[in-house]
Design a protein around this motif. Structure first.
Motif, PDB file in Angstrom:
ATOM      1  N   ASP A 123       0.813  -1.219   0.000  1.00 27.65           N
ATOM      2  CA  ASP A 123       0.000   0.000   0.000  1.00 27.65           C
ATOM      3  C   ASP A 123       0.843   1.266   0.000  1.00 27.65           C
ATOM      4  O   ASP A 123       0.357   2.331  -0.419  1.00 27.65           O
ATOM      5  CB  ASP A 123      -0.912   0.031   1.234  1.00 27.65           C
ATOM      6  CG  ASP A 123      -2.054  -0.967   1.153  1.00 27.65           C
ATOM      7  OD1 ASP A 123      -2.335  -1.457   0.038  1.00 27.65           O
ATOM      8  OD2 ASP A 123      -2.657  -1.266   2.201  1.00 27.65           O
ATOM      9  N   ASN A 124       2.100   1.179   0.463  1.00 26.93           N
ATOM     10  CA  ASN A 124       2.871   2.407   0.695  1.00 26.93           C
ATOM     11  C   ASN A 124       4.202   2.508  -0.053  1.00 26.93           C
ATOM     12  O   ASN A 124       4.802   3.586  -0.075  1.00 26.93           O
ATOM     13  CB  ASN A 124       3.145   2.554   2.200  1.00 26.93           C
ATOM     14  CG  ASN A 124       1.881   2.808   2.991  1.00 26.93           C
ATOM     15  OD1 ASN A 124       1.392   3.929   3.070  1.00 26.93           O
ATOM     16  ND2 ASN A 124       1.320   1.748   3.572  1.00 26.93           N
ATOM     17  N   ALA A 125       4.687   1.422  -0.632  1.00 27.71           N
ATOM     18  CA  ALA A 125       5.958   1.478  -1.363  1.00 27.71           C
ATOM     19  C   ALA A 125       5.799   2.255  -2.665  1.00 27.71           C
ATOM     20  O   ALA A 125       4.706   2.312  -3.248  1.00 27.71           O
ATOM     21  CB  ALA A 125       6.452   0.067  -1.649  1.00 27.71           C
ATOM     22  N   LEU A 126       6.894   2.837  -3.124  1.00 33.22           N
ATOM     23  CA  LEU A 126       6.886   3.485  -4.435  1.00 33.22           C
ATOM     24  C   LEU A 126       6.677   2.467  -5.541  1.00 33.22           C
ATOM     25  O   LEU A 126       5.982   2.729  -6.526  1.00 33.22           O
ATOM     26  CB  LEU A 126       8.213   4.221  -4.666  1.00 33.22           C
ATOM     27  CG  LEU A 126       8.418   5.535  -3.920  1.00 33.22           C
ATOM     28  CD1 LEU A 126       9.860   6.010  -4.083  1.00 33.22           C
ATOM     29  CD2 LEU A 126       7.450   6.597  -4.440  1.00 33.22           C
ATOM     30  N   ALA A 127       7.291   1.301  -5.383  1.00 33.48           N
ATOM     31  CA  ALA A 127       7.156   0.236  -6.378  1.00 33.48           C
ATOM     32  C   ALA A 127       7.576  -1.079  -5.754  1.00 33.48           C
ATOM     33  O   ALA A 127       8.400  -1.117  -4.840  1.00 33.48           O
ATOM     34  CB  ALA A 127       8.028   0.526  -7.606  1.00 33.48           C
ATOM     35  N   THR A 128       6.990  -2.160  -6.243  1.00 41.51           N
ATOM     36  CA  THR A 128       7.398  -3.509  -5.843  1.00 41.51           C
ATOM     37  C   THR A 128       7.426  -4.383  -7.091  1.00 41.51           C
ATOM     38  O   THR A 128       6.794  -4.077  -8.101  1.00 41.51           O
ATOM     39  CB  THR A 128       6.430  -4.135  -4.819  1.00 41.51           C
ATOM     40  OG1 THR A 128       5.119  -4.207  -5.391  1.00 41.51           O
ATOM     41  CG2 THR A 128       6.391  -3.337  -3.525  1.00 41.51           C
ATOM     42  N   GLY A 129       8.166  -5.455  -7.006  1.00 42.62           N
ATOM     43  CA  GLY A 129       8.229  -6.398  -8.116  1.00 42.62           C
ATOM     44  C   GLY A 129       8.510  -7.801  -7.610  1.00 42.62           C
ATOM     45  O   GLY A 129       9.108  -7.970  -6.543  1.00 42.62           O
ATOM     46  N   VAL A 130       8.064  -8.790  -8.369  1.00 40.09           N
ATOM     47  CA  VAL A 130       8.265 -10.191  -8.013  1.00 40.09           C
ATOM     48  C   VAL A 130       8.887 -10.919  -9.191  1.00 40.09           C
ATOM     49  O   VAL A 130       8.511 -10.693 -10.342  1.00 40.09           O
ATOM     50  CB  VAL A 130       6.923 -10.856  -7.631  1.00 40.09           C
ATOM     51  CG1 VAL A 130       7.081 -12.368  -7.491  1.00 40.09           C
ATOM     52  CG2 VAL A 130       6.370 -10.262  -6.346  1.00 40.09           C
ATOM     53  N   GLY A 131       9.853 -11.784  -8.890  1.00 38.74           N
ATOM     54  CA  GLY A 131      10.463 -12.637  -9.908  1.00 38.74           C
ATOM     55  C   GLY A 131      10.345 -14.085  -9.477  1.00 38.74           C
ATOM     56  O   GLY A 131      10.640 -14.415  -8.328  1.00 38.74           O
ATOM     57  N   ILE A 132       9.899 -14.937 -10.388  1.00 41.12           N
ATOM     58  CA  ILE A 132       9.686 -16.355 -10.072  1.00 41.12           C
ATOM     59  C   ILE A 132      10.455 -17.227 -11.055  1.00 41.12           C
ATOM     60  O   ILE A 132      10.367 -17.030 -12.271  1.00 41.12           O
ATOM     61  CB  ILE A 132       8.184 -16.709 -10.129  1.00 41.12           C
ATOM     62  CG1 ILE A 132       7.406 -15.886  -9.093  1.00 41.12           C
ATOM     63  CG2 ILE A 132       7.972 -18.208  -9.893  1.00 41.12           C
ATOM     64  CD1 ILE A 132       5.904 -16.082  -9.148  1.00 41.12           C
ATOM     65  N   VAL A 133      11.206 -18.180 -10.518  1.00 41.96           N
ATOM     66  CA  VAL A 133      11.924 -19.155 -11.336  1.00 41.96           C
ATOM     67  C   VAL A 133      11.470 -20.539 -10.890  1.00 41.96           C
ATOM     68  O   VAL A 133      11.553 -20.878  -9.705  1.00 41.96           O
ATOM     69  CB  VAL A 133      13.451 -19.000 -11.193  1.00 41.96           C
ATOM     70  CG1 VAL A 133      14.180 -20.081 -11.989  1.00 41.96           C
ATOM     71  CG2 VAL A 133      13.889 -17.616 -11.671  1.00 41.96           C
ATOM     72  N   THR A 134      10.969 -21.319 -11.817  1.00 41.07           N
ATOM     73  CA  THR A 134      10.333 -22.596 -11.504  1.00 41.07           C
ATOM     74  C   THR A 134      11.325 -23.677 -11.100  1.00 41.07           C
ATOM     75  O   THR A 134      12.536 -23.559 -11.324  1.00 41.07           O
ATOM     76  CB  THR A 134       9.539 -23.102 -12.709  1.00 41.07           C
ATOM     77  OG1 THR A 134      10.466 -23.436 -13.756  1.00 41.07           O
ATOM     78  CG2 THR A 134       8.558 -22.055 -13.211  1.00 41.07           C
ATOM     79  N   ALA A 135      10.777 -24.763 -10.551  1.00 42.55           N
ATOM     80  CA  ALA A 135      11.602 -25.910 -10.174  1.00 42.55           C
ATOM     81  C   ALA A 135      12.325 -26.482 -11.388  1.00 42.55           C
ATOM     82  O   ALA A 135      13.492 -26.871 -11.307  1.00 42.55           O
ATOM     83  CB  ALA A 135      10.731 -26.980  -9.516  1.00 42.55           C
ATOM     84  N   GLU A 136      11.639 -26.536 -12.521  1.00 39.85           N
ATOM     85  CA  GLU A 136      12.253 -27.051 -13.748  1.00 39.85           C
ATOM     86  C   GLU A 136      13.446 -26.188 -14.161  1.00 39.85           C
ATOM     87  O   GLU A 136      14.500 -26.708 -14.560  1.00 39.85           O
ATOM     88  CB  GLU A 136      11.219 -27.096 -14.867  1.00 39.85           C
ATOM     89  CG  GLU A 136      11.736 -27.708 -16.159  1.00 39.85           C
ATOM     90  CD  GLU A 136      10.671 -27.780 -17.239  1.00 39.85           C
ATOM     91  OE1 GLU A 136      10.961 -28.356 -18.310  1.00 39.85           O
ATOM     92  OE2 GLU A 136       9.557 -27.271 -17.017  1.00 39.85           O
TER      93      GLU A 136
END
Length: 257
Positions: A123-136
Motif C-alpha cells: 500500500d505504501n511502497a513506491l514500487a514492488t516487483g516479483v520474480g519467479i523461477v520454476t523448479a524445472e
C-alpha cells in the motif's frame, strides 16, 4: 471516584495517556493497575527498540540519497532451500519517509506479522516487483543462478527507474549500480521489504499448490524437507513441483529408473 481498571486499560491501549498520568498511575495501589502499567511500559520499550533498529536499517538508503540517488530498490529471495516449488524474489522501492518499525528479515517475523507488513508495503511502497523461477528452471541452471535470475526479474518487474540496487548477498548481472550486502535483510529496510514480498508471495503460491497436490502437505512446510514431506515423497514419489536435481529426490528417481 477512582478511574476503573477497565477504563485505564482502554486508555493505555489507545495510548491516550500523558507522561504525568503514567506517573500518577504508578502510585495507584491496585494490583491490576500495576500489571497494566508494567505491560504498557514493556510494550513501549519494545516499540522504542524496534524504532531504533528500523532507523539503523535505513542507514544505507539515507547514505545513497545523500549521494543524489533517488530511486533505490532492495531485492531478496525466498525458497533456495526447499525440495519443491519455485525460488521467488521480491524487490521493493520505499519512500524516504517510509516507517514501519516491525519490518525485519522475513524469516524473523511470524506469518501474521509478515502478512501485515506485506500489506503495508504494497500500500505504501513506491514500487514492488516479483520474480519467479520454476523448479524445472532450477534443475536446468542450479539454485544459485536461479536465485540471481529471480532477483533480476523482480527488479525488472517493478517497471520503475532504478538508480541503485541493494542486494542480499549476491551480485547481479544488471547495468544498474548495486551494493551486495551480507545479511542485507537485517541491514537494509529496502532489502527487508523485498524479503517480505518474496516470502509472502512464495508462501501463498505453495498454499495454492497444496490444493492441487494435497498428498504432500505443501501448506504446512512450503516445500521444505520436513519429516512429513519426506514421508510423502517416499509414498507418492515427486510431482512436477519437486526439484529433481535436489537430494533425496534425485536418489528416489535413480532408484526407480
Amino acid at each position: 471516584m477512582s478511574e476503573t481498571i477497565h477504563d485505564i486499560r482502554r486508555r493505555l491501549k489507545q495510548q491516550s495517556v500523558t507522561p504525568a498520568e503514567i506517573n500518577a498511575l504508578k502510585q495507584d495501589q491496585r494490583a491490576g493497575v500495576q500489571r497494566l502499567i508494567q505491560s504498557y511500559e514493556r510494550k513501549r520499550l519494545l516499540a522504542q527498540k524496534e524504532a531504533e533498529r528500523f532507523e539503523q536499517m535505513a542507514a544505507y538508503e539515507k547514505d545513497l540519497r545523500s549521494q543524489g540517488k533517488e530511486w533505490i530498490a532492495g531485492v531478496d529471495e525466498a525458497g533456495r532451500g526447499p525440495l519443491a516449488g519455485p525460488v521467488v524474489a521480491g524487490a521493493a522501492m520505499l519512500t524516504d519517509d517510509f516507517f514501519y518499525p516491525a519490518l525485519n528479515d522475513s524469516k524473523k517475523m511470524s506469518p501474521a506479522a509478515r502478512k501485515a507488513c506485506y500489506t503495508y508495503i504494497m500500500d505504501n511502497a513506491l514500487a514492488t516487483g516479483v520474480g519467479i523461477v520454476t523448479a524445472e528452471e532450477i534443475d536446468a541452471m542450479n539454485i544459485y543462478k536461479a536465485a540471481q535470475l529471480a532477483m533480476v526479474k523482480a527488479i525488472e518487474n517493478m517497471n520503475q527507474r532504478v538508480d541503485h540496487v541493494l542486494v542480499d548477498a549476491m551480485k547481479l548481472a544488471i547495468s544498474t549500480p548495486q551494493t551486495k550486502l551480507i545479511k542485507g535483510d537485517q541491514k537494509s529496510i529496502s532489502v527487508a521489504a523485498g524479503s517480505v514480498v518474496a516470502k509472502v508471495t512464495r508462501d501463498e503460491l505453495m498454499e495454492r499448490m497444496a490444493y492441487r497436490y494435497p498428498q504432500y502437505g505443501f501448506h504446512e512446510h512450503m516445500g521444505y524437507g520436513t519429516k512429513k514431506h519426506l514421508e510423502a515423497l517416499k509414498a507418492h514419489g515427486p510431482c512436477e513441483l519437486h526439484r529433481k536435481s535436489f537430494q533425496p529426490i534425485k536418489e528416489l528417481i535413480e532408484q526407480k529408473a
